[in-house]
Every structure is written in structure tokens, then in C-alpha cells.
Design a protein around this motif. Structure first.
Motif, PDB file in Angstrom:
ATOM      1  N   MET A  58       0.820  -1.204   0.000  1.00 35.73           N
ATOM      2  CA  MET A  58       0.000   0.000   0.000  1.00 35.73           C
ATOM      3  C   MET A  58       0.857   1.258   0.000  1.00 35.73           C
ATOM      4  O   MET A  58       0.399   2.328  -0.343  1.00 35.73           O
ATOM      5  N   LEU A 113      -5.651  -6.044   7.735  1.00 37.46           N
ATOM      6  CA  LEU A 113      -5.965  -6.681   6.459  1.00 37.46           C
ATOM      7  C   LEU A 113      -7.325  -7.354   6.538  1.00 37.46           C
ATOM      8  O   LEU A 113      -7.627  -8.053   7.502  1.00 37.46           O
ATOM      9  N   ASP A 153      -9.862 -10.466   2.201  1.00 35.00           N
ATOM     10  CA  ASP A 153      -9.299 -10.520   0.855  1.00 35.00           C
ATOM     11  C   ASP A 153      -7.890  -9.930   0.799  1.00 35.00           C
ATOM     12  O   ASP A 153      -7.374  -9.636  -0.275  1.00 35.00           O
ATOM     13  N   GLU A 154      -7.258  -9.743   1.995  1.00 40.14           N
ATOM     14  CA  GLU A 154      -5.894  -9.210   2.106  1.00 40.14           C
ATOM     15  C   GLU A 154      -5.775  -7.745   1.692  1.00 40.14           C
ATOM     16  O   GLU A 154      -4.682  -7.261   1.452  1.00 40.14           O
ATOM     17  N   THR A 155      -6.886  -7.050   1.625  1.00 42.68           N
ATOM     18  CA  THR A 155      -6.885  -5.629   1.299  1.00 42.68           C
ATOM     19  C   THR A 155      -6.757  -4.837   2.589  1.00 42.68           C
ATOM     20  O   THR A 155      -7.514  -5.077   3.528  1.00 42.68           O
ATOM     21  N   THR A 209      -7.296  -1.999   5.290  1.00 42.03           N
ATOM     22  CA  THR A 209      -8.310  -1.009   5.624  1.00 42.03           C
ATOM     23  C   THR A 209      -7.851  -0.254   6.863  1.00 42.03           C
ATOM     24  O   THR A 209      -7.099  -0.777   7.684  1.00 42.03           O
TER      25      THR A 209
END
Length: 120
Positions: A3, A25, A28-30, A32
Motif C-alpha cells: 500500500m 488486512l 481478501d488481504e486488502t 483497511t
């Protein structure tokens, strides 16, 4: 760390160490933002770097060894760098200047060391 990859910083690892705790994380490993999962992660990173860790941004005059701010002045640390402080000196510094100031000084020292190594 991905990121931070598209931000224009001197040291992605230092930025991650300083700001990584702001995020978690998702399934979905995104990444936030913990305080606001709907916030724009990149905008948050840019804002935090600009406000708190400007020396990490490329194109600013704040990069380099002098970005750590003043040390000492009665705290017993004099001009000792954070990595050379004893545990007692670290506690004194944090008591006087705050944890944020210590982390900023430590990151500035690490950035200066990495910059010197890269130039060598």
C-alpha cells in the motif's frame, strides 16, 4: 507494504513501521484503516506522511540526518542518537518528548543510515 509502494517516499520500510499499525488486512488481504474501514487508504497515508513524517517524502527538504529534531536539553541524552541510547535514556527521552517524538527521531536516524548506505 504494497500500500506504500506507489507513494513517493525515501524509505518504504520506515513508513510501514510508522504507519502499519493504522491498518488491518481484510479477508481478501486488502488493507483497511482501523479507525474508518471505508476511508481511502492512500489518502490517509499521504496525509499522515505529510503531517507527521514529512522527512520520508521525496522532494521535501526535511529528509536526512537533521530531521530528528532536538534531543537532550536536560534529558541526559545530549546528542546521542536513538539507536545508541540506553534503555534508561530512551525512557527519559520518551517521558520528556513523548513516544511519537522518539519514533520520529528513530525513523529519521534509520532513514539517514539507509540513505548513506545506498549512496556508498
Amino acid at each position: 507494504k504494497s500500500m506504500l509502494a506507489d507513494l513517493d517516499v525515501h524509505d518504504v520500510d520506515a513508513a510501514y513501521r510508522l504507519l502499519g499499525g493504522d491498518f488491518e488486512l481484510g479477508d481478501d488481504e486488502t488493507p483497511t484503516l482501523k479507525s474508518d474501514p471505508t476511508a481511502d487508504v492512500k489518502k490517509h497515508l499521504e496525509k499522515q506522511l505529510n503531517e507527521r513524517y514529512k522527512y520520508l517524502l521525496k522532494g521535501t527538504q526535511a529528509a536526512g540526518g537533521g530531521a530528528g529534531g532536538s534531543k537532550g536539553s536536560g534529558s541526559g541524552t545530549g546528542s546521542i542518537t536513538p539507536t545508541k541510547m540506553t534503555t534508561e535514556q530512551i525512557h527519559e527521552y520518551i517521558d520528556k518528548h513523548g513516544r511519537e517524538a522518539y519514533m520520529t527521531a528513530l525513523a529519521a536516524e534509520e532513514t539517514a543510515l539507509l540513505t548513506k548506505k545506498a549512496a556508498a
